[in-house]
Structures are given as C-alpha cells and as structure tokens.
Design an enzyme around this catalytic site. Structure first.
Site, mmCIF file in Angstrom:
data_model
loop_
_atom_site.group_PDB
_atom_site.id
_atom_site.type_symbol
_atom_site.label_atom_id
_atom_site.label_comp_id
_atom_site.label_asym_id
_atom_site.label_seq_id
_atom_site.Cartn_x
_atom_site.Cartn_y
_atom_site.Cartn_z
ATOM 1 N N TYR A 124 0.627 -1.123 0.047
ATOM 2 C CA TYR A 124 -0.021 -0.113 -0.032
ATOM 3 C C TYR A 124 0.752 1.187 -0.006
ATOM 4 O O TYR A 124 0.370 2.305 -0.308
ATOM 5 C CB TYR A 124 -0.922 -0.058 1.326
ATOM 6 C CG TYR A 124 -2.309 -0.939 1.088
ATOM 7 C CD1 TYR A 124 -2.143 -1.862 -0.165
ATOM 8 C CD2 TYR A 124 -3.353 -0.613 1.633
ATOM 9 C CE1 TYR A 124 -3.341 -2.761 -0.052
ATOM 10 C CE2 TYR A 124 -4.525 -1.656 1.608
ATOM 11 C CZ TYR A 124 -4.534 -2.593 0.519
ATOM 12 O OH TYR A 124 -5.567 -3.359 0.261
ATOM 13 N N LYS A 173 2.935 -15.245 1.915
ATOM 14 C CA LYS A 173 2.873 -15.801 0.653
ATOM 15 C C LYS A 173 4.395 -16.118 0.509
ATOM 16 O O LYS A 173 4.903 -15.843 -0.715
ATOM 17 C CB LYS A 173 2.340 -15.029 -0.250
ATOM 18 C CG LYS A 173 1.952 -15.807 -1.727
ATOM 19 C CD LYS A 173 1.124 -16.581 -1.466
ATOM 20 C CE LYS A 173 0.918 -17.245 -3.078
ATOM 21 N NZ LYS A 173 -0.013 -18.588 -3.039
ATOM 22 N N ASP A 206 -3.631 -17.564 0.775
ATOM 23 C CA ASP A 206 -4.844 -18.166 -0.163
ATOM 24 C C ASP A 206 -5.693 -19.390 0.545
ATOM 25 O O ASP A 206 -6.576 -19.383 0.781
ATOM 26 C CB ASP A 206 -4.469 -18.694 -1.638
ATOM 27 C CG ASP A 206 -3.106 -19.024 -1.657
ATOM 28 O OD1 ASP A 206 -2.295 -19.062 -0.618
ATOM 29 O OD2 ASP A 206 -2.735 -19.580 -2.767
ATOM 30 N N ASP A 230 -5.623 -6.269 5.039
ATOM 31 C CA ASP A 230 -6.758 -5.425 4.426
ATOM 32 C C ASP A 230 -7.754 -6.449 3.949
ATOM 33 O O ASP A 230 -8.969 -6.591 4.313
ATOM 34 C CB ASP A 230 -6.377 -4.483 3.539
ATOM 35 C CG ASP A 230 -7.465 -3.379 3.286
ATOM 36 O OD1 ASP A 230 -8.370 -3.152 4.245
ATOM 37 O OD2 ASP A 230 -7.136 -2.605 2.359
ATOM 38 N N ASP A 234 -11.464 -7.728 5.851
ATOM 39 C CA ASP A 234 -12.763 -7.689 5.275
ATOM 40 C C ASP A 234 -13.704 -8.998 5.400
ATOM 41 O O ASP A 234 -14.906 -9.353 5.704
ATOM 42 C CB ASP A 234 -12.765 -7.190 4.081
ATOM 43 C CG ASP A 234 -13.030 -5.542 3.993
ATOM 44 O OD1 ASP A 234 -12.572 -4.961 4.869
ATOM 45 O OD2 ASP A 234 -13.595 -4.991 3.077
#
Ligand code: NAD
Length: 334
Positions: A124, A173, A206, A230, A234
């Site tokens: 970000y 990851k 994932d 982030d 959610d």
C-alpha cells in the site's frame, strides 16, 4: 484533567456515525474534550487540502484520534489519505477484531478473531509507482524492513498474551513472494520463539482465506502484512454479519487512531440508515486503550443487547430502524 481527542467526522456516512459514537461516549460519562478537525473531501472543498496542516497539528498534540471514513478522490495526484495518516504518525499495528453478535443474520456463530495488520509498509505504500511513457506497463515497489516486521509481530504476540489468547497465525505468501513475504515469515518465526506460552502457526494467505470460510473457529489472532491484512479483515467482517460491525484501531508508539473498517459508503450517505456500530465499537477499543475497560465492556454489552432486541437496528442487520434509533437504543441499554 480531561482527555483531549482529535475528532475527524469524515466523508459520506462519517458525520452521521460520528454523532452516534460521541453520544454513546458521552452517555458513559467519559471526561473527554473533542477537538473537531477536517480531512478528506470536506477538507478539500473547504481548504483545498485533503489533510489540512491544522488537523495534523491537532493529532500531533493530542496523539489520540477518533476518525470517520474518508473518501480519497479517484485519479492521479491523490494518494490515500488513510495510508498517509497511518504513515505520518507511524501507526504500525492495525488491530481489527471481529466478534459474533447474536441476532445478526451472519452465516456463522461464536466467531472471535483479531487480525493484526502491518500498517506502514508493503504494497500500500507503493514505492516508486510509475506507468511507462507508452502507457503499457505499470510498476510499484513493495518494501518491508526487519524492524517493521518485528514490531508488528511483537505487538500481535504481546496483545495475544495480555488478552489471554492462545494462538497466533502468521499469514504469508513466502512460497512465491520470497523476499518480502519471506522476510515477514522469517522474522515472525524469530519473534514467535520468544513467546513459548502462545501457540504459533504459519499459513499461506490463499489457504487462510479458504480455511476462514470452511472452519473459522480454528483462528484466534492473525498477524500479516498490509495488503493481506486488509483483505483478510474484510473477509472476517463478513463472517460476523458485515462491515457495519467491524471496528479498527491503528496503534503506534506515539499516537493511536480509531476508525471503522468500512469506508464512507457513498451509496447510503444522507439516508440515515448507516449502521453506527463499527465506529462505536472502535470507540470501545479507544476506551480499552485508555485503560477504561469497564466502560468499554459496558458499551459492547449495550450494542449486543440492542442487536438481540432487534427492533431498532438498521436495515443491514435486518431491522427497520435508522442510525438515530439504533443509537438511542444503545444509549437506553447503557
Ligand atoms: P464502503 O465500505 O464504503 O462500502 C461497501 C458497502 O458496504 C456499501 O454497499 C456500503 O453501503 C456498505 N456499508 C459500509 N459501511 C456501512 C455501514 N456502517 N452501515 C451499512 N452499510 C455499510 O466501501 P467502498 O464503497 O469500496 O468505498 C467508498 C469510499 O470509502 C472510497 O472512497 C474508499 O476509498 C473509502 N474508504 C475509506 C476507508 C477509511 O476511511 N478507513 C476504508 C475503506 C474505504
């Protein structure tokens, strides 16, 4: 002496849910003094700046912020205001708890997960972002540091220990993003070794998403990098009935900012049907941060009781109420 808080009502539904939140805090008899400041589209209209200097000075002085959602205008030349504020005040740990509330129409019950997201580095921050002259190639750099990874992982483990939590899942990851995510995982392992009382688990992002949907009860505290955090937070909000119930705290060593996870919801702004709970629950996180645990729990219980009663809640929770009736009901329960 009263505690001074910089209050940024924000854009869209921000002012409606901020009024609701301040009414709840006032009903608890908190000795707070509010310094109202602008940021976002309102500030851009009034003083041609997304974050006016006056607002930054207020935060620098008070070091405590309650913030409504802000709209970052789409288009070149505008970097995210939220990312900028987190960076400016080095608010490195974004703490996003989700807890099931009885009476909501969520698909799951008994969820209690805290996501701790690194807030000041990674994707970000988009270092060296550019588009090639021919418009065919876009690039941006992801940067993390050892110190940046270590402090957020320490924060997650310390928070887990203080809150009596049992397990921290390090989400990464590293199998593909070998440098950036690899460093986060390596440092996560080093830090975890210093907390033998807390179980540590490693999980690829994932697979984490799939497991959160299949069996969310296996999660306790999740710590991860900026972009993954982030998205995962959610997803977690969806497990407990949506963004209207998901609060967040942005914590640094010198300042703290409390805000809902959701955005300014332009589609319902001005309709007075915004669910105020996420920002009110962020207010409860602020009370806990200030050592006012009893008031924080009282506020959480009042929200819970209001949702269970159901009749005065907003449409997103299946009710026929509005922001005002929801807030009145919470205050009645207080
Ligand atoms: P959003 O979170 O504003 O809205 C997504 C959906 O959830 C919408 O349908 C909205 O009506 C609903 N929703 C959100 N909050 C709700 C509430 N309290 N009660 C009932 N329904 C609610 O996301 P978006 O539409 O992608 O973003 C809108 C703007 O918000 C964008 O400009 C974005 O940049 C900004 N944003 C700001 C923050 C922040 O300030 N921290 C966070 C996310 C997005």
């Amino acid at each position: 002496m009263s505690t001074k808080i910089t209050v940024i009502p924000g854009d869209g539904i921000g002012p409606e849910i901020m009024t609701a939140t301040l009414r709840c805090l006032d009903s608890l008899g908190c000795d707070f003094e509010y310094e109202f400041k602008q940021a976002g589209l309102v500030a851009l209209d009034e003083c041609s700046e997304l974050i006016p200097r006056d607002t930054l000075e207020s935060i620098r002085k008070n070091r405590l912020v309650l913030k409504g959602p802000l709209t970052t205008p789409v288009g070149e030349g505008f970097s995210s205001i939220n990312v900028s504020l987190r960076k400016e005040f080095d608010l490195y740990a974004n703490v996003r708890p989700v807890i099931s509330m009885p009476g909501t129409r969520s698909r799951y019950e008994d969820i209690n997960i805290i996501t701790v997201r690194e807030n000041t580095q990674g994707a970000y921050l988009a270092a060296d972002s550019k588009i090639s002259d021919d418009g065919e190639t876009a690039e941006s750099k992801m940067v993390v540091t050892r110190a940046g990874c270590a402090r957020v992982v320490h924060y997650a483990f310390q928070m887990a220990r203080l809150a009596g939590r049992k397990k921290v899942t390090i989400v990464h990851k590293a199998n593909i993003l070998k440098t950036v995510s690899g460093m986060f995982l390596d440092i996560g392992r080093e830090v975890a070794a210093g907390y033998p009382d807390i179980e540590t688990e490693e999980m690829i992002v994932d697979a984490t998403c799939m497991k959160l949907v299949m069996n969310p009860w296996q999660f306790d505290v999740i710590v991860t990098t900026n972009l993954f955090g982030d998205i995962i937070s959610d997803l977690c909000a969806g497990l407990v009935g949506g963004l209207g119930l998901a609060p967040g705290a942005n914590i640094g060593d010198g300042a703290a900012m409390f805000e809902a996870v959701h955005g300014s919801a332009p589609d319902i702004a001005g309709l007075h049907i915004a669910n105020p709970c996420a920002l009110i629950l962020s207010g409860a996180q602020m009370l806990t941060h200030l050592g006012m645990d009893e008031r924080a729990n009282k506020l959480r219980m009042a929200i819970r009781a209001t949702i269970v009663a159901g009749d005065r809640v907003t449409p997103d929770l299946g009710g026929h109420g509005d922001t005002m009736s929801f807030t009145d009901a919470i205050i009645d329960h207080l």
